[in-house]
Scaffold this active site. Structure first.
Site, PDB file in Angstrom:
ATOM      1  CB  CYS A 196      -5.809  -1.460  -5.462  1.00 50.04           C
ATOM      2  SG  CYS A 196      -6.157   0.246  -5.916  1.00 50.04           S
ATOM      3  CB  SER A 197      -8.053  -0.209  -1.257  1.00 45.36           C
ATOM      4  OG  SER A 197      -7.270  -1.210  -0.638  1.00 45.36           O
ATOM      5  CG  ASP A 198     -10.436   3.758  -1.684  1.00 40.95           C
ATOM      6  OD1 ASP A 198     -11.468   3.128  -1.410  1.00 40.95           O
ATOM      7  OD2 ASP A 198      -9.745   4.342  -0.825  1.00 40.95           O
ATOM      8  N   GLY A 199      -9.078   2.029  -5.957  1.00 45.16           N
ATOM      9  CA  GLY A 199      -8.988   2.030  -7.410  1.00 45.16           C
ATOM     10  C   GLY A 199      -8.385   3.269  -8.023  1.00 45.16           C
ATOM     11  CD1 TRP A 200      -6.787   6.386  -4.868  1.00 45.71           C
ATOM     12  CD2 TRP A 200      -8.909   7.018  -5.058  1.00 45.71           C
ATOM     13  NE1 TRP A 200      -7.261   6.611  -3.602  1.00 45.71           N
ATOM     14  CE2 TRP A 200      -8.576   7.004  -3.684  1.00 45.71           C
ATOM     15  CE3 TRP A 200     -10.206   7.413  -5.415  1.00 45.71           C
ATOM     16  CZ2 TRP A 200      -9.468   7.343  -2.672  1.00 45.71           C
ATOM     17  CZ3 TRP A 200     -11.102   7.734  -4.405  1.00 45.71           C
ATOM     18  CH2 TRP A 200     -10.727   7.705  -3.052  1.00 45.71           C
ATOM     19  CG  ASP A 201      -3.410   5.477  -4.657  1.00 48.54           C
ATOM     20  OD1 ASP A 201      -3.192   6.559  -5.212  1.00 48.54           O
ATOM     21  OD2 ASP A 201      -3.907   5.388  -3.526  1.00 48.54           O
ATOM     22  NE  ARG A 202      -2.539  -0.858  -3.632  1.00 54.06           N
ATOM     23  CZ  ARG A 202      -2.805  -1.390  -2.440  1.00 54.06           C
ATOM     24  NH1 ARG A 202      -2.035  -2.365  -1.981  1.00 54.06           N
ATOM     25  NH2 ARG A 202      -3.818  -0.967  -1.718  1.00 54.06           N
ATOM     26  CG  ASN A 220      -0.274  -0.049   2.525  1.00 53.96           C
ATOM     27  OD1 ASN A 220       0.834   0.468   2.682  1.00 53.96           O
ATOM     28  ND2 ASN A 220      -0.908  -0.668   3.506  1.00 53.96           N
ATOM     29  CB  ILE A 221      -0.146   4.851  -0.237  1.00 55.64           C
ATOM     30  CG1 ILE A 221      -1.044   4.948   1.006  1.00 55.64           C
ATOM     31  CG2 ILE A 221      -0.989   4.704  -1.493  1.00 55.64           C
ATOM     32  CD1 ILE A 221      -1.906   6.198   1.044  1.00 55.64           C
TER      33      ILE A 221
END
Length: 700
Positions: A360-366, A302-303
């Protein structure tokens, strides 16, 4: 420097004369420090420096140690890995009001640090330089969603494209606040079904089309499903995914016999993270309800883990710690390898005509990393300069990557700290190696000069005579002597801490604007909520690093070269343009960025500037068809020297500038692309990713 920059310099908020600029190469340059509305500037002694406030990652005011004879200093660490120190030199100074009042340079440096903190930690993105930058560089953006989906064939012809349509269901951002207004979805799915499916996905980010391959396979993106501990399901979400995987089949045709588990739902997270999210009402898909798909976990961290990896690498670079630096490099490249393993998985599936749903989780990073890099590998259009701009606008800007949060453009007061420099001291021979065991890797100030005095163990030469238990311990074994020393060290540190706390109270009473803590004590008038420093992360930075790896491995496949990526990285943090300073299209419209700011793409693609980015080897390999996909090789990854080990020598034009971005300061001379061709196998520091890191993506 632009005209408005000249006005900035003339009407500076603070000026400090008699300042010494200390660079990482050990050189020292006397001159004048100026703080303008949007930039810190230094000039003098043959050196010049210009840093935009959003580029400052952290700053520490170093109070001189008692009896050291050194002046106070401001240590700066920047997102582009520039690290400098500005030290008071005893000269006179005056403020920007023209009053000409002269005060001690050390006290004025304290005032300058308070002003720097106030100028760098702004109340809103509207206070950033992008909203006052006066440059004009043409049309705002090269991306049009309808035109780009039409280029892919969506809604056209009689093939797979005809089974997709463009929906305006999110025109007012009511369906999903972080999605763009125009969405590409399966033609047989109604807007009503979309509304119900969105309720089952985190933040309403339902599965929608990112890329349609000529073979009919698709890449769609989403966020995690809200299944929770009860394993909730959504019939509408299941129908949407079923329509996606059926979009490449002729109307009325029965599913292919081998199609049961051909298609992939890719969860970018480690399995444990996905399962743990069930406790907060989220989680991952129950594959019993998505019967034609298989689940693939990629194990990308994660971030917070990514931020820690970059912090450790930056700290090792700053300290020039040869012992910690190889491990920090390897840790960073391991994360790059994990991302590229996931990209290879997606590319292989699409080439095999399988549909891929990524989240991923919220769909805006990975998710953005994976979908954009996979498209870069599959479609040669995105490897042109204009195509790359379209790709970033589509997958990152329009689909709501949180640039403002991840980059921290508005500043974080907690990153502006005050520390007492450690007093110089001699250490006994048997303690000389104590510091060698310190491998905290914290995102701290450079080396130990910014450590507080209370953290320093006292010298043993002044130890008082031992008595009682202390004498018994000393009379015993080596363990006793070590325990005695530790006890005396603890006592001395407690005493020093009490004395330092009293000293700090006196200092902060005299300089209340330098009080540590959240925005409240020095920033009560900003009317702003708490700063979310824990939300910053090098997500887009990693994307650019992955593009760099693909460019190194395929030097003739990209229209642009390394300088193109370096300048994009600079403008990611500089906040000179409006491209990277909002969290979603909804926010961008509320800020009216198209009218109020300029686009970085218009600046980069300007005909006069474009030649500096061209790759002379582009298309020069006749043995390689232009449409052949790129296949990332995670067994050969290169440390990005030009980015991480940038130097800022005196007078170098690569220093951060408002108008011109920094030049690439690669360690190798000559064009980067020529260097790649001449010696691609000679990676910097011979740093290679072990084969074990190229394991199956489903490993956990």
């Amino acid at each position: 420097m632009t005209d408005d920059d000249d006005a900035d310099a003339d009407g500076c908020a603070m000026r400090v004369d008699g300042v010494r600029l200390e660079l990482q190469d050990g050189s020292v340059h006397p001159g004048t420090l100026r703080l303008g509305p949007h930039h810190l500037r230094f000039a003098g002694g043959g050196a010049s420096l210009e840093v935009g406030y959003p580029m400052i990652r952290s700053a520490v005011l170093e109070r001189p140690a008692a009896g050291s004879g050194d002046g106070a200093a401001i240590g700066l660490r920047c997102h582009d890995f520039l690290a400098v120190r500005l030290r008071s030199g005893g000269g006179g100074s005056s403020d920007g009001s023209g009053s000409g009042s002269t005060i001690g340079s050390e006290r004025l440096l304290y005032a300058a640090f308070a002003a720097l903190k106030r100028l760098a930690c702004v109340a809103s993105v509207r206070d950033l330089y992008a909203f006052s930058y006066a440059g004009r560089h043409g049309a705002w953006e090269p991306y049009d969603a309808r035109a780009e989906f039409a280029r892919m064939g969506v809604g056209r012809g009689a093939g797979a494209g005809s089974r997709w349509r463009l929906s305006d269901a999110n025109r007012g951002f009511g369906l999903c606040a972080t999605y763009p207004p125009v969405l590409a979805v399966p033609a047989r799915i109604s807007d009503t079904t979309l509304a119900y499916a969105a309720r089952h996905r985190s933040k309403g980010r339902l599965p929608v089309l990112s890329f349609l391959h000529p073979n009919g396979a698709s890449i769609t993106r989403a966020s995690q499903p809200m299944v929770g501990l009860s394993q909730a399901r959504s019939v509408q979400d299941e129908k949407l995914v079923e329509a996606i995987v059926a979009s490449s089949e002729p109307h009325g045709a029965a599913p292919r016999p081998d199609a049961r588990r051909r298609h992939a739902i890719i969860d970018a997270r480690p399995t444990t993270n996905a399962v743990a999210n069930r406790a907060v009402g989220a989680g991952s898909e129950n594959m019993d309800h998505y019967r034609r798909c298989r689940k693939v976990y990629l194990g990308i961290d994660n971030i917070h883990v990514m931020r820690d990896a970059l912090d450790r690498l930056a700290a090792a670079l700053l300290a020039r710690d040869r012992r910690r630096l190889p491990a920090a490099k390897a840790r960073w490249l391991r994360h790059i390898a994990d991302i590229l393993v996931g990209v290879r998985t997606i590319v292989d599936d699409v080439r095999a005509q399988n549909h891929v749903v990524v989240h991923c989780s919220d769909g805006w990073d990975r998710t953005a990393q994976l979908t954009s890099l996979a498209q870069l590998c599959l479609d040669p259009f995105y490897r042109s300069m204009r195509g790359f701009a379209v790709l970033v606008e589509k997958e990152w800007v329009s689909f709501g990557h949180q640039f403002a949060l991840r980059c921290g453009h508005t500043g974080h007061p907690a990153r502006f700290t005050v520390a007492r420099a450690a007093a110089p001291r001699a250490r006994p021979a048997d303690n000389a190696s104590d510091d060698d065991n310190d491998d905290d890797g914290d995102d701290a100030d450079d080396a130990r000069s910014t450590a507080s005095a209370q953290d320093a163990p006292p010298p043993d030469a002044a130890d008082p005579p031992a008595d009682g238990l202390d004498a018994l311990l000393q009379a015993g074994s080596m363990f006793g002597r070590l325990a005695s020393r530790a006890l005396r060290g603890a006592q001395s540190r407690i005493s020093s801490a009490i004395q330092a706390a009293a000293d700090d109270d006196e200092f902060f009473a005299e300089h209340p604007t330098l009080q540590p803590g959240p925005a409240g004590r020095g920033f009560a008038g900003l009317g702003r909520g708490p700063q979310h420093d824990h939300e910053t992360s090098p997500v887009f930075h990693q994307f650019l690093d992955c593009v760099y790896q693909l460019w190194v491995q395929n030097p003739a496949a990209f229209e642009f070269g390394e300088r193109f990526l370096l300048d994009l990285f600079h403008h990611l943090h500089a906040a000179q343009f409006g491209t990277f300073i909002a969290n979603s299209m909804k926010e961008r419209r509320a800020l009216d960025l198209d009218a109020a700011t300029q686009s970085v793409w218009a600046w980069i693609l300007d005909p006069a500037r474009r030649p500096r980015y061209l790759n002379p080897l582009y298309g020069a390999d006749p043995a390689r068809p232009a449409d052949r996909p790129l296949l990332p090789d995670v067994q050969f990854l290169r440390y990005w020297t030009a980015l991480f080990e940038r130097r800022d020598p005196p007078g170098d034009e690569s220093a951060v500038a408002a108008e011109e971005p920094p030049a690439a300061t690669a360690a190798e001379e000559g064009p980067a692309s020529k260097e790649v061709v001449d010696g691609l196998a000679a990676a910097v520091d011979d740093l290679m990713i072990p084969n074990a890191w190229a394991a199956d993506p489903q490993r956990l």
